[in-house]
Scaffold this active site. Structure first.
Site, mmCIF file in Angstrom:
data_model
loop_
_atom_site.group_PDB
_atom_site.id
_atom_site.type_symbol
_atom_site.label_atom_id
_atom_site.label_comp_id
_atom_site.label_asym_id
_atom_site.label_seq_id
_atom_site.Cartn_x
_atom_site.Cartn_y
_atom_site.Cartn_z
ATOM 1 N N LYS A 206 2.555 1.973 -10.882
ATOM 2 C CA LYS A 206 3.218 2.389 -9.563
ATOM 3 C C LYS A 206 2.339 2.221 -8.663
ATOM 4 O O LYS A 206 1.647 2.881 -8.208
ATOM 5 C CB LYS A 206 3.784 3.745 -9.906
ATOM 6 C CG LYS A 206 4.098 4.248 -8.480
ATOM 7 C CD LYS A 206 5.606 3.467 -8.048
ATOM 8 C CE LYS A 206 5.986 4.030 -6.769
ATOM 9 N NZ LYS A 206 5.087 4.034 -5.491
ATOM 10 N N GLU B 22 -8.255 10.927 -8.601
ATOM 11 C CA GLU B 22 -9.582 10.732 -7.686
ATOM 12 C C GLU B 22 -8.872 11.113 -6.254
ATOM 13 O O GLU B 22 -8.039 10.146 -5.882
ATOM 14 C CB GLU B 22 -9.973 9.100 -7.860
ATOM 15 C CG GLU B 22 -11.292 9.065 -6.925
ATOM 16 C CD GLU B 22 -10.840 8.325 -5.436
ATOM 17 O OE1 GLU B 22 -10.898 8.983 -4.557
ATOM 18 O OE2 GLU B 22 -10.711 6.984 -5.711
ATOM 19 N N LEU B 23 -9.124 12.296 -5.764
ATOM 20 C CA LEU B 23 -8.274 12.917 -4.647
ATOM 21 C C LEU B 23 -9.152 12.650 -3.289
ATOM 22 O O LEU B 23 -10.186 11.965 -3.126
ATOM 23 C CB LEU B 23 -7.990 14.137 -5.081
ATOM 24 C CG LEU B 23 -7.118 14.295 -6.533
ATOM 25 C CD1 LEU B 23 -6.993 15.734 -6.707
ATOM 26 C CD2 LEU B 23 -6.053 13.492 -6.331
ATOM 27 N N CYS C 242 -11.477 6.980 1.118
ATOM 28 C CA CYS C 242 -11.730 8.417 0.685
ATOM 29 C C CYS C 242 -13.100 8.865 0.886
ATOM 30 O O CYS C 242 -13.509 10.075 0.879
ATOM 31 C CB CYS C 242 -11.379 8.817 -0.993
ATOM 32 S SG CYS C 242 -9.520 8.298 -1.112
ATOM 33 N N TRP D 185 -2.782 2.846 -1.063
ATOM 34 C CA TRP D 185 -2.753 1.382 -0.316
ATOM 35 C C TRP D 185 -4.104 0.967 -0.016
ATOM 36 O O TRP D 185 -4.086 -0.281 0.446
ATOM 37 C CB TRP D 185 -1.580 1.697 0.643
ATOM 38 C CG TRP D 185 -2.061 2.863 1.486
ATOM 39 C CD1 TRP D 185 -1.525 4.064 1.483
ATOM 40 C CD2 TRP D 185 -3.204 3.206 2.442
ATOM 41 N NE1 TRP D 185 -2.156 5.127 2.408
ATOM 42 C CE2 TRP D 185 -3.004 4.378 2.916
ATOM 43 C CE3 TRP D 185 -4.013 2.367 3.203
ATOM 44 C CZ2 TRP D 185 -3.789 4.991 4.168
ATOM 45 C CZ3 TRP D 185 -4.746 2.660 4.047
ATOM 46 C CH2 TRP D 185 -4.610 4.113 4.638
ATOM 47 N N ASN D 186 -5.078 1.843 0.053
ATOM 48 C CA ASN D 186 -6.200 1.397 0.936
ATOM 49 C C ASN D 186 -6.971 0.446 0.167
ATOM 50 O O ASN D 186 -7.894 -0.339 0.662
ATOM 51 C CB ASN D 186 -6.989 2.725 1.410
ATOM 52 C CG ASN D 186 -7.327 3.353 0.200
ATOM 53 O OD1 ASN D 186 -6.815 3.467 -0.805
ATOM 54 N ND2 ASN D 186 -8.327 4.532 0.559
ATOM 55 N N GLU E 177 -9.869 15.582 6.784
ATOM 56 C CA GLU E 177 -10.016 14.173 6.629
ATOM 57 C C GLU E 177 -9.209 13.277 7.642
ATOM 58 O O GLU E 177 -7.936 13.237 7.577
ATOM 59 C CB GLU E 177 -9.630 13.674 5.057
ATOM 60 C CG GLU E 177 -9.980 12.178 4.823
ATOM 61 C CD GLU E 177 -9.769 11.798 3.326
ATOM 62 O OE1 GLU E 177 -10.372 11.036 2.756
ATOM 63 O OE2 GLU E 177 -8.763 12.492 2.875
ATOM 64 N N SER F 8 -4.036 11.520 -2.471
ATOM 65 C CA SER F 8 -4.385 12.793 -1.747
ATOM 66 C C SER F 8 -4.648 14.111 -2.652
ATOM 67 O O SER F 8 -3.709 14.092 -3.708
ATOM 68 C CB SER F 8 -3.323 13.174 -0.660
ATOM 69 O OG SER F 8 -2.035 13.631 -1.257
#
Length: 473
Positions: free
Chosen positions: A171, A246-247, A280, A147-148, A377, A225
């Protein structure tokens, strides 16, 4: 506009139950989108699988032409996309416009990279053989986006996938589906064939399970996440799914005594408070060497005190709302824990009068490793600062985390900068740069911050299979 699923070239889902999409600045319902699930995900995968044969057979120049047209359409609809993004996500309109251009640039970049997918000829050991390496599109790609950055994180995945000759099922996040749906509408306007690009909104569990278990989906690309990323790895094991992940991050920002103070403050401010700290790679732990510790805090505080908080649709806003109340609660928890364990709030440290999902840009000094904010975080506009003495000490502190996405170093001394960066276990490093991301550069993490790279010429490789061909003549 009615926001629907897009499967095999048709807008569908009118009869499904709907999920509300909220404006985080006001709490109001913007609209509702279909609550798709397993059935719709399977339909989208089938459409992408069917379209793959024809799409993968197009020439690189045909794909490049469509991608370039698509990029231009995104720019043409900058204002509409930016307003949509600000409304559903909250970031200031100026930031949203910047993201629209960033998103379009990914499509443009990979329109060119489509024409640069090269194979190899290998020197042979036998005069009657010719050895070659061919590159082939991997197949159907499932893209799960956060969402960011609802535009850029989508095009960063779509661009290389489409350029390589793959078809895509998207998605988007349940918080920000509208930007993604609009981007798919623009792709339809550009002329992509039916089934090449599909989007399904709804149940993350049901849709995700289809993506991870259906053997027709050859690759899943995910931004989110670390916890969810590990779940996707487990679910994809039975079909040996190729994954790009990409976490989460926990970025250290290291300011040495020989840093340019103004440059460091500008870099930390840009990193920490962009997107209200909901990135992130934003600085999450700030380490300042002892000789400039007090001076840095003084200049940094003056800068942060000037940041304006409010609805991103208003003029002159620097920091918008957090995405939801849970985000505010986490920020509050981190700040209260830090104060309890000896930190001092220099700026902010509370919600503004209008409450809602807003939180004041905050600086905390005298942080230490025992505090939650230095271990987890935060994903909010809070900058904790810890003093350090030596380079050896700060490198150890910076690496003391399971994450390894981004790190930052501020120093004017080339030797010091080089020595620090060589010891940092991070996939992205900004040296005197608080905003290092670039379309033409590889982006991704080490350790538990992910697998693979997005962006740059490296970003297309994860959407290609390498095939070795030995030819007897």
């Amino acid at each position: 506009m009615e926001y629907l699923l897009h499967i095999n070239g048709k807008w569908t889902g009118e009869a499904l139950d709907k999920n509300p999409v909220l404006n985080p600045a006001t709490g109001e319902i913007i609209t509702k989108v279909p609550k798709g699930g397993r059935i719709e995900a399977l339909q989208a995968v089938e459409a992408a699988h069917h379209a793959f044969e024809e799409w993968s057979g197009t020439t690189a120049y045909e794909r490049a032409k469509l991608l370039k047209k698509y990029s231009n359409l995104i720019i043409d609809h900058e204002q509409e996309l930016a307003e949509l993004m600000t409304t559903e996500m909250g970031k200031p309109l100026s930031e949203a416009k910047g993201e629209v251009h960033y998103a379009a640039n990914y499509i443009e970049w990979y329109s060119e990279q489509a024409k640069r997918i090269y194979g190899e000829t290998i020197p042979t050991h036998d005069k009657n053989k010719r050895l070659q390496v061919w590159k082939k599109p991997i197949g159907v790609v499932a893209a799960i986006t956060p969402w960011n950055f609802p535009a850029a994180m989508l095009t960063r995945k779509m661009g290389p996938a489409l350029a390589a000759g793959c078809t895509v099922v998207i998605k988007p996040s349940k918080e920000t589906p509208l930007t993604a749906i609009k981007l798919v509408e623009l792709a339809e306007m550009a002329g992509f064939p039916n089934g090449v690009i599909n989007i399904v909104t709804g149940s993350s569990k049901e849709i995700g399970e289809v993506f991870l278990t259906d053997p027709r989906v050859k690759k899943v690309t995910f931004t989110g996440s670390t916890e969810v990323g590990k779940t996707l790895m487990r679910q994809g094991a039975d079909t040996v799914k190729k994954l790009s992940l990409e976490l989460g991050g926990h970025a250290p920002m290291i300011i040495l005594n020989d840093a340019d103070l103004q440059k460091a403050v500008e870099g930390v401010t840009a990193s920490k408070f962009r997107n209200s700290g909901q990135t992130c790679i934003c600085g999450n732990r700030i380490y300042v060497q002892s000789a400039i510790y007090d001076q840095f805090i003084e200049v940094f505080a003056d800068t942060v005190n000037q940041l304006r908080v409010g609805n991103g649709m208003e003029t002159g806003i620097d920091v918008g709302p957090l995405i939801n109340h849970a985000g505010v609660e986490k920020v509050n928890e981190h700040v209260l824990d830090a104060v309890k364990k000896g930190a001092t709030v220099v700026v902010g440290g509370e919600q503004p009068e209008e409450k809602g999902n807003f939180y004041k840009p905050t600086i905390i000094k005298d942080a230490n490793p025992d505090m939650l904010i230095m271990r987890e975080e935060t994903f909010g506009p809070v900058a904790p600062i810890q003093k350090f003495e030596t380079i050896e000490e700060v490198v150890k502190l910076a690496n003391d985390t399971p994450f390894g996405l981004a790190a930052y170093v501020f120093t004017e001394n080339v030797s010091h900068g080089t020595r620090v960066i060589e010891k940092l276990d991070y996939g992205v490093v900004g040296w005197n740069d608080g905003t290092p991301s670039a379309v033409q550069a590889p982006f991704g993490g080490m350790k538990e911050s992910g697998l693979g790279r997005e962006g740059g010429h490296q970003g297309i490789e994860d959407f290609l299979e390498t095939q070795y061909v030995s030819i007897g003549i």
